[in-house]
Design an enzyme around this catalytic site. Structure first.
Site, PDB file in Angstrom:
ATOM      1  N   HIS A   1      -0.108  74.451  21.466  1.00 51.90           N
ATOM      2  CA  HIS A   1       0.312  74.140  20.102  1.00 51.90           C
ATOM      3  C   HIS A   1       1.765  73.694  20.077  1.00 51.90           C
ATOM      4  O   HIS A   1       2.669  74.490  20.337  1.00 51.90           O
ATOM      5  CB  HIS A   1       0.121  75.387  19.232  1.00 51.90           C
ATOM      6  CG  HIS A   1       0.416  75.185  17.797  1.00 51.90           C
ATOM      7  ND1 HIS A   1       1.406  75.882  17.139  1.00 51.90           N
ATOM      8  CD2 HIS A   1      -0.151  74.368  16.870  1.00 51.90           C
ATOM      9  CE1 HIS A   1       1.429  75.521  15.876  1.00 51.90           C
ATOM     10  NE2 HIS A   1       0.497  74.599  15.689  1.00 51.90           N
TER      11      HIS A   1
ATOM     12  N   ASP B   1       2.348  66.574  16.886  1.00 53.83           N
ATOM     13  CA  ASP B   1       2.260  66.273  15.460  1.00 53.83           C
ATOM     14  C   ASP B   1       2.980  64.950  15.211  1.00 53.83           C
ATOM     15  O   ASP B   1       4.072  64.724  15.757  1.00 53.83           O
ATOM     16  CB  ASP B   1       2.930  67.367  14.631  1.00 53.83           C
ATOM     17  CG  ASP B   1       2.156  68.672  14.651  1.00 53.83           C
ATOM     18  OD1 ASP B   1       0.917  68.621  14.717  1.00 53.83           O
ATOM     19  OD2 ASP B   1       2.799  69.741  14.596  1.00 53.83           O
TER      20      ASP B   1
ATOM     21  N   HIS C   1       6.759  68.381  13.807  1.00 54.75           N
ATOM     22  CA  HIS C   1       5.819  69.106  12.963  1.00 54.75           C
ATOM     23  C   HIS C   1       6.051  68.818  11.492  1.00 54.75           C
ATOM     24  O   HIS C   1       5.104  68.707  10.709  1.00 54.75           O
ATOM     25  CB  HIS C   1       5.930  70.616  13.205  1.00 54.75           C
ATOM     26  CG  HIS C   1       5.046  71.425  12.312  1.00 54.75           C
ATOM     27  ND1 HIS C   1       5.509  72.054  11.174  1.00 54.75           N
ATOM     28  CD2 HIS C   1       3.725  71.696  12.371  1.00 54.75           C
ATOM     29  CE1 HIS C   1       4.512  72.689  10.587  1.00 54.75           C
ATOM     30  NE2 HIS C   1       3.412  72.487  11.281  1.00 54.75           N
TER      31      HIS C   1
END
Length: 331
Positions: A42, A71, A84
């Site tokens: 992540h 992201d 992000h």
């Protein structure tokens, strides 16, 4: 519905065997494809390095992550870069750049520096920072903000999958920076626009994924969270997008953990319902340094969701998720 996300591991459906043989048999996974669940780094190994940096992704790959997750946001000149948030104060050193002091502005209820106000060349002058105060800060101000294509290059060089999330595409489209054409261009140029692509695209906005579904065959992941966060009267287990609706354009769902497992580790039935529709399930986010519940650590939580048959997990500390998976596999 196109193909289910590819996994890694050992095929299920093993024949019955004697107790002695059974002791040597691998764990039988109840994922959609019968293989071990993917460990998705992540934002990279974001628990140990500043998130969304090539160095953080590289560490995750070295630890054995199956997938790295960038992201995507867009600069003023149309470059997909990896952050992000589309504000910059928490994950970069932008506040230390006097030349950008006048770029700080209010958008909605937040005053910040916004990626859409910077060219790619300007973004390249910034350096990444660790936004979590309890995590190692010694790597701050060292690493560049990468482009999506640089992350794809890294993944291809190491033979790992990517699972990029397109952030607030509706916002970017509204200000004339629709990320879809650039995303499609990149996918097509790299032969990542087919159902067998080594990438899958995720987003919280169903309209964007539905549009993308009309352009490419790349696997798509609908991100969902409890509707109660938007509507206090909603059932806590109702997702923001119904599974039946998601199945119309997506190949999987990425639910908040609270949708698939109760605080005491009980099964909500979400995974089975998604699997019945042919949807892979990749819950988020598993963190070693954030308390789960009283008496429950992240390793216990990972064992619980692995046992439910999830097809992948988003982990800030991928090494932990890999270790727990290996222990369950009997490796």
């Amino acid at each position: 519905m196109r193909q289910i996300f590819m996994g890694i591991g050992i095929l299920a459906g093993l024949a019955a065997c004697t107790p002695a043989e059974d002791a040597q048999m691998p764990h039988v996974w109840t994922t959609l494809n019968g293989q071990a669940p993917l460990v998705i780094a992540h934002r990279g190994a974001s628990g140990e390095r500043p998130e969304h940096t090539l160095e953080g992704y590289t560490l995750a790959i070295e630890q054995g992550a199956d997938v790295i997750e960038p992201d995507l946001v867009m600069t003023s000149d149309g470059v997909l870069v990896v952050r992000h948030d589309h504000y910059l104060s928490t994950t970069t050193d932008v506040a230390d750049h006097p030349e950008f002091a006048d770029r700080r502005r209010t958008q909605g209820d937040q005053t910040d520096w916004w990626v859409e106000d910077f060219t790619f060349e300007e973004i390249r002058t910034l350096r990444a920072r660790q936004p979590w105060p309890q995590r190692d800060q010694s790597f701050n101000d060292q690493f560049l903000i990468p482009t999506f294509e640089e992350v794809l290059d890294l993944a291809a060089a190491h033979g790992v999958r990517t699972e990029p999330e397109v952030k607030v595409p509706g916002h970017f489209a509204a200000i004339g920076l629709d990320p879809l054409p650039e995303l499609v261009r990149i996918l097509r140029e790299r032969d990542l626009d087919g159902a067998d692509a080594s990438t899958s695209i995720q987003c919280f906005e169903p309209e964007f994924l539905a549009r993308l579904d009309g352009e490419v065959e790349t696997p798509l992941l609908m991100l969902v969270f409890p509707m109660i966060e938007l509507d206090p009267t909603a059932d806590p287990l109702t997702p923001t997008v119904a599974l039946a609706d998601a199945a119309g354009f997506a190949d999987g769902v990425g639910p908040s953990k609270s949708l698939i497992i109760t605080p005491d580790g009980g099964d909500t039935g979400f995974v089975a319902a998604a699997h019945a529709l042919g949807l892979a399930v990749h819950p988020w986010t598993f963190r070693d340094d954030v308390p789960v519940a009283e008496g429950v650590d992240v390793e216990t939580e990972l064992r619980q969701v692995y046992a439910l048959g999830v097809d992948g997990v988003f982990a800030d500390f991928p090494a932990t998720a890999l270790r727990v998976r290996s222990e369950m596999s009997g490796d």
